[in-house]
Enzyme design. Structure first.
Site, mmCIF file in Angstrom:
data_model
loop_
_atom_site.group_PDB
_atom_site.id
_atom_site.type_symbol
_atom_site.label_atom_id
_atom_site.label_comp_id
_atom_site.label_asym_id
_atom_site.label_seq_id
_atom_site.Cartn_x
_atom_site.Cartn_y
_atom_site.Cartn_z
ATOM 1 N N ARG A 26 48.898 33.351 29.893
ATOM 2 C CA ARG A 26 48.748 32.134 30.696
ATOM 3 C C ARG A 26 50.085 31.410 30.915
ATOM 4 O O ARG A 26 50.123 30.180 31.043
ATOM 5 C CB ARG A 26 47.746 31.166 30.062
ATOM 6 C CG ARG A 26 46.327 31.679 30.054
ATOM 7 C CD ARG A 26 45.657 31.414 31.392
ATOM 8 N NE ARG A 26 44.228 31.676 31.339
ATOM 9 C CZ ARG A 26 43.297 30.721 31.334
ATOM 10 N NH1 ARG A 26 43.638 29.469 31.378
ATOM 11 N NH2 ARG A 26 42.038 31.048 31.311
ATOM 12 N N ARG B 9 49.182 25.607 33.425
ATOM 13 C CA ARG B 9 49.226 24.143 33.477
ATOM 14 C C ARG B 9 50.236 23.460 32.579
ATOM 15 O O ARG B 9 50.438 22.261 32.699
ATOM 16 C CB ARG B 9 47.838 23.590 33.136
ATOM 17 C CG ARG B 9 46.892 23.693 34.271
ATOM 18 C CD ARG B 9 45.552 23.219 33.838
ATOM 19 N NE ARG B 9 45.124 23.981 32.672
ATOM 20 C CZ ARG B 9 43.953 23.820 32.078
ATOM 21 N NH1 ARG B 9 43.118 22.909 32.508
ATOM 22 N NH2 ARG B 9 43.619 24.553 31.040
ATOM 23 N N ARG C 116 49.083 21.911 41.989
ATOM 24 C CA ARG C 116 47.655 21.761 41.791
ATOM 25 C C ARG C 116 47.093 20.567 42.563
ATOM 26 O O ARG C 116 45.933 20.564 42.964
ATOM 27 C CB ARG C 116 47.469 21.542 40.294
ATOM 28 C CG ARG C 116 46.130 21.794 39.775
ATOM 29 C CD ARG C 116 46.216 21.718 38.278
ATOM 30 N NE ARG C 116 44.896 21.514 37.758
ATOM 31 C CZ ARG C 116 44.603 20.697 36.776
ATOM 32 N NH1 ARG C 116 45.550 20.004 36.182
ATOM 33 N NH2 ARG C 116 43.372 20.569 36.365
ATOM 34 N N ASP D 261 43.131 35.176 38.695
ATOM 35 C CA ASP D 261 42.134 34.865 37.670
ATOM 36 C C ASP D 261 41.208 36.057 37.517
ATOM 37 O O ASP D 261 41.012 36.829 38.460
ATOM 38 C CB ASP D 261 41.320 33.622 38.042
ATOM 39 C CG ASP D 261 40.645 33.037 36.806
ATOM 40 O OD1 ASP D 261 41.314 32.298 36.065
ATOM 41 O OD2 ASP D 261 39.471 33.362 36.557
ATOM 42 N N TYR E 52 30.500 35.059 32.141
ATOM 43 C CA TYR E 52 30.564 33.994 33.157
ATOM 44 C C TYR E 52 29.467 34.154 34.215
ATOM 45 O O TYR E 52 28.918 33.166 34.705
ATOM 46 C CB TYR E 52 31.948 33.956 33.810
ATOM 47 C CG TYR E 52 32.999 33.428 32.855
ATOM 48 C CD1 TYR E 52 33.092 32.069 32.595
ATOM 49 C CD2 TYR E 52 33.856 34.285 32.175
ATOM 50 C CE1 TYR E 52 34.024 31.575 31.700
ATOM 51 C CE2 TYR E 52 34.800 33.809 31.277
ATOM 52 C CZ TYR E 52 34.872 32.446 31.042
ATOM 53 O OH TYR E 52 35.777 31.959 30.150
HETATM 54 O O1 CP3 Z 1 48.606 34.470 32.308
HETATM 55 C C1 CP3 Z 1 48.916 33.943 33.398
HETATM 56 O O2 CP3 Z 1 49.703 33.009 33.458
HETATM 57 C C2 CP3 Z 1 48.342 34.519 34.668
HETATM 58 C C3 CP3 Z 1 47.231 33.833 35.213
HETATM 59 C C4 CP3 Z 1 45.866 33.800 34.556
HETATM 60 C C5 CP3 Z 1 44.971 32.742 34.798
HETATM 61 N N1 CP3 Z 1 43.768 33.060 34.259
HETATM 62 C C6 CP3 Z 1 45.268 31.509 35.545
HETATM 63 C C7 CP3 Z 1 44.433 30.320 35.347
HETATM 64 C C8 CP3 Z 1 45.199 34.742 33.783
HETATM 65 C C9 CP3 Z 1 45.727 36.032 33.178
HETATM 66 C C10 CP3 Z 1 43.870 34.262 33.611
HETATM 67 C C11 CP3 Z 1 42.840 35.017 32.892
HETATM 68 C C12 CP3 Z 1 41.566 34.365 32.590
HETATM 69 N N2 CP3 Z 1 40.837 33.520 33.366
HETATM 70 C C13 CP3 Z 1 40.830 34.622 31.408
HETATM 71 C C14 CP3 Z 1 41.231 35.589 30.330
HETATM 72 C C15 CP3 Z 1 42.290 35.042 29.448
HETATM 73 C C16 CP3 Z 1 41.847 33.912 28.588
HETATM 74 O O3 CP3 Z 1 42.491 32.873 28.641
HETATM 75 O O4 CP3 Z 1 40.871 34.078 27.833
HETATM 76 C C17 CP3 Z 1 39.663 33.842 31.473
HETATM 77 C C18 CP3 Z 1 38.584 33.772 30.420
HETATM 78 C C19 CP3 Z 1 39.671 33.157 32.712
HETATM 79 C C20 CP3 Z 1 38.623 32.274 33.271
HETATM 80 C C21 CP3 Z 1 39.118 30.918 33.478
HETATM 81 N N3 CP3 Z 1 40.039 30.543 34.447
HETATM 82 C C22 CP3 Z 1 38.750 29.754 32.773
HETATM 83 C C23 CP3 Z 1 37.782 29.728 31.605
HETATM 84 C C24 CP3 Z 1 39.456 28.688 33.331
HETATM 85 C C25 CP3 Z 1 39.266 27.225 33.044
HETATM 86 C C26 CP3 Z 1 39.776 26.838 31.735
HETATM 87 C C27 CP3 Z 1 41.184 26.408 31.890
HETATM 88 O O5 CP3 Z 1 42.034 26.915 31.152
HETATM 89 O O6 CP3 Z 1 41.406 25.535 32.722
HETATM 90 C C28 CP3 Z 1 40.302 29.208 34.342
HETATM 91 C C29 CP3 Z 1 41.252 28.462 35.161
HETATM 92 C C30 CP3 Z 1 42.663 28.952 35.195
HETATM 93 N N4 CP3 Z 1 43.061 30.253 35.312
HETATM 94 C C31 CP3 Z 1 43.809 28.122 35.182
HETATM 95 C C32 CP3 Z 1 44.919 28.976 35.292
HETATM 96 C C33 CP3 Z 1 46.351 28.589 35.362
HETATM 97 C C34 CP3 Z 1 43.804 26.598 35.138
HETATM 98 C C35 CP3 Z 1 43.482 26.114 36.509
HETATM 99 C C36 CP3 Z 1 43.887 24.719 36.793
HETATM 100 O O7 CP3 Z 1 43.585 23.824 35.976
HETATM 101 O O8 CP3 Z 1 44.471 24.480 37.868
#
Ligand code: CP3
Length: 341
Positions: free
Chosen positions: A25, A29, A38, A74, A151
């Site tokens: 990640r 953020r 954002r 994502d 999900y």
């Molecule tokens: O690693 C990286 O920087 C690349 C981008 C990336 C994102 N999501 C961007 C993101 C990757 C590899 C993911 C994978 C992802 N997405 C997973 C597996 C990894 C993990 O963390 O367990 C999962 C379960 C998701 C599903 C997901 N996406 C959730 C549960 C959420 C909301 C929770 C949160 O952290 O806000 C997201 C949103 C998300 N995906 C954000 C980012 C940067 C935040 C979005 C925002 O607030 O603008």
């Protein structure tokens, strides 16, 4: 040829001067420039527009001396392509208005043509590779079928995913059909990413640790194994299973190049379970990035010493938290980059 190939060397098990480092990640953020973007575009717009996705991918690379980039996207773009309309809701996270709850719902889920539905991801890879200019490798990724099912059935995040587990245990036929559809789509998706030029693919099984070892075999691992089998002739496959230390032995025999581990397993135990032939990745507790930079440096030194510098990729044990100070993330990365035997 990629100029900094430390990450690839570690995946191949070659001797290195220091381990490579990246952060799960990292394109997220905790970066002020990400938060600024954002305010202007919603989450899936940022995923769908190649110029935005590639810019976000490069954000951490421009700031820190990282050894790999991970494409900003994502895991939920895959079920979206299968016809499930996921949104990202402010303060809630992922949201699916009509979650999958029975066989009739599963039968409606499509196995799409990935070029028609996910072409924007492949375009983002192309643009990102141009911008990276062969400096460091680009990692492609997908969620594991089980984690995606979580999900699809819950319709949102959950503490223990008990609705998803109940679905699997009471309607196993529907669950297996859905898992197979996700697996088939994921294989086609990841193959296309490799053709576009990513250097490795990582499968995120973020919720594998919610299952017992036996249920993990049935509802998660057998599908990840299909993905590894399909991709390993083409590229390096990394499997990250959060809470899945109990499966490290079996995972180490899968053909994957590396295994990600979280902070609940010690480096010594991870090594004992996975053996000495496979590369390990992890496992700094993301919350530990709230410690002072000095403490972070000491803990990173200790982590590298205990995993060993070879067959090891320094990383966090899960994604970086949104409220981590940028200088603490930097201390983590620099501690690895400056590490000396
Ligand atoms: O690693 C990286 O920087 C690349 C981008 C990336 C994102 N999501 C961007 C993101 C990757 C590899 C993911 C994978 C992802 N997405 C997973 C597996 C990894 C993990 O963390 O367990 C999962 C379960 C998701 C599903 C997901 N996406 C959730 C549960 C959420 C909301 C929770 C949160 O952290 O806000 C997201 C949103 C998300 N995906 C954000 C980012 C940067 C935040 C979005 C925002 O607030 O603008």
């Amino acid at each position: 040829m990629i100029k900094n190939d430390l990450y690839l060397k570690a995946l191949r098990g070659e001797t290195v001067e220091r381990p490579p480092v990246w952060m799960m990640r990292q394109a997220g953020r905790f970066l002020p420039e990400f938060r600024a973007m954002r305010d202007r575009y919603d989450f899936f717009t940022r995923c769908r527009r190649p110029e935005l996705a590639s810019e976000i991918t490069l954000m951490p690379i421009r700031r820190f001396p990282l050894d790999a980039a991970i494409l900003f996207s994502d895991i939920l773009v895959v079920p979206q392509a299968m016809g499930l309309d996921f949104e990202m809701r402010e303060g809630v996270g992922p949201w699916l208005e009509n979650p999958v709850s029975n066989m009739a719902d599963v039968e409606k889920v499509e196995v799409p043509n990935v070029d028609d539905t996910l072409g924007y991801v492949f375009d983002a890879i192309e643009l990102t590779l141009q911008k990276l200019d062969n400096e460091i490798p680009l990692i492609g990724f997908a969620g594991s079928p089980w984690t995606i099912l979580c999900y699809c059935v819950e319709g949102k995040g959950s503490k223990n995913f008990d609705v998803a587990k109940t679905f699997c245990f009471t309607q196993p036929e529907a669950a297996h059909l859905l898992l197979q559809k996700i697996t088939d789509t994921t294989i086609a998706y990841l193959k296309r990413k490799v053709e576009k030029g990513v250097s490795a693919v990582q499968v995120f099984d973020s919720w594998g640790g919610m299952l017992s070892p036996e249920d993990y075999q049935e509802f998660s691992w057998q599908y990840i194994q299909q993905i590894v089998d399909a991709l390993k002739p083409l590229t390096h496959v990394v499997v990250f299973g959060k809470g899945c230390w109990f499966a490290l032995d079996e995972m180490s025999k899968s053909g994957a190049s590396a295994l990600g581990v979280d902070w609940t397993v010690s480096p010594e135990n991870a090594r004992k379970l996975a053996g000495n032939e496979i590369t390990l990745q992890g496992n700094f507790d993301p919350s530990r990035l709230h410690s002072t930079p000095e403490t972070i440096r000491k803990m990173v030194d200790d982590m590298i010493r205990r995993f060993g510098k070879d067959r090891y990729i320094a990383n966090l044990g899960h994604g970086i938290l949104p409220n981590i100070p940028v200088e603490n993330a930097e201390a983590f990365i620099r501690a690895v980059v400056d590490w000396k035997e």
